[in-house]
Design an enzyme around this catalytic site. Sequence first.
Site, PDB file in Angstrom:
ATOM      1  N   ASP A  52      48.479 -21.357  78.144  1.00 26.87           N
ATOM      2  CA  ASP A  52      49.813 -21.953  78.113  1.00 26.87           C
ATOM      3  C   ASP A  52      50.860 -20.960  78.612  1.00 26.87           C
ATOM      4  O   ASP A  52      50.744 -19.754  78.381  1.00 26.87           O
ATOM      5  CB  ASP A  52      50.142 -22.370  76.677  1.00 26.87           C
ATOM      6  N   THR A  81      43.805 -34.567  79.736  1.00 22.67           N
ATOM      7  CA  THR A  81      44.034 -35.959  80.121  1.00 22.67           C
ATOM      8  C   THR A  81      45.519 -36.302  80.074  1.00 22.67           C
ATOM      9  O   THR A  81      45.977 -37.201  80.790  1.00 22.67           O
ATOM     10  CB  THR A  81      43.253 -36.903  79.186  1.00 22.67           C
ATOM     11  N   GLY A  83      54.408 -22.249  83.506  1.00 25.95           N
ATOM     12  CA  GLY A  83      55.730 -22.695  83.949  1.00 25.95           C
ATOM     13  C   GLY A  83      56.843 -21.823  83.416  1.00 25.95           C
ATOM     14  O   GLY A  83      57.788 -21.484  84.145  1.00 25.95           O
ATOM     15  N   ASN A 131      47.867 -34.248  81.039  1.00 24.32           N
ATOM     16  CA  ASN A 131      48.569 -33.567  82.124  1.00 24.32           C
ATOM     17  C   ASN A 131      48.852 -34.467  83.324  1.00 24.32           C
ATOM     18  O   ASN A 131      49.657 -34.111  84.196  1.00 24.32           O
ATOM     19  CB  ASN A 131      47.789 -32.333  82.588  1.00 24.32           C
ATOM     20  N   ARG A 141      45.487 -18.866  71.938  1.00 26.80           N
ATOM     21  CA  ARG A 141      46.526 -19.669  72.583  1.00 26.80           C
ATOM     22  C   ARG A 141      47.675 -18.756  72.962  1.00 26.80           C
ATOM     23  O   ARG A 141      48.171 -17.980  72.143  1.00 26.80           O
ATOM     24  CB  ARG A 141      47.033 -20.783  71.678  1.00 26.80           C
TER      25      ARG A 141
END
Length: 265
Positions: free
Chosen positions: A35, A81, A38, A83, A203
Amino acid sequence: MSRRSATSSGHPKVCACPSGLDPYRLPNHVAVIMDGNGRWAKARGLPRMVGHRAGVEALKRTLRLCSDWGIGALTAYAFSTENWSRPGDEVNFLMTLFERVLQRELESLEREKVRIRFLGDLEGLPSGLQELISEATELTVRNNGIHFNVCTNYGGRRELVLAAQKLAQRAARGDLDPTLIDENSFEAELLTAGEVDPDLLIRTSGERRISNFLLWQLAYAEIHVTDVCWPDFDEVALTKALFDYQSRCRRFGGLDPIAANHLGS
């Protein structure tokens, strides 16, 4: 410092890990939710696509480190799924990026004896990518190095529903007694069948949720959350995650041995 670990062929492999880590207490299987691509790009005034490219390099780096240190399997959450709801140009970019990276890296994966599998609804992917996935899977299926699982067009709930449907279909045909369905028979219908469950989930970017990822398989995994965005995830960040893992007392629903001794005294 070396660690002797068994590859899928059963042969021992001598591996090196950072000083201070116990080479015999490394996780056998690490899962990562990658993650922050962006956010990493935005913080630098760059397009999100640049962040995704940088994320690929972070994944290559992590795979290499896990392999070198004797970790048996790495599972990466590449595309969920959910995304598909992102802007069309970003989704198209990601599909093209997956194809180009797989074309470019396949020879290296084979040379390093990596066994790669793609987990998810692969029929929902572009045909060119599907062909590359089939080629990569077939080419590396007998490799005895690290197992590299790439969750692509994957959803944990969907995986569980499909497994239940397969068992129901077998029962309806009379091939399976419903009263004999247990955890082992259910696991055999999962996309991860044949792989040990993750010991550690990492994560990045500070988010504290599992985002529909490996809902069954993560039942007893230790969870490490880092504020580092995925493109910046490096050897230092991975080492910190492994130190955190080794600081835990894994109880699998039982008591801490010290607490158990105290209660029994």
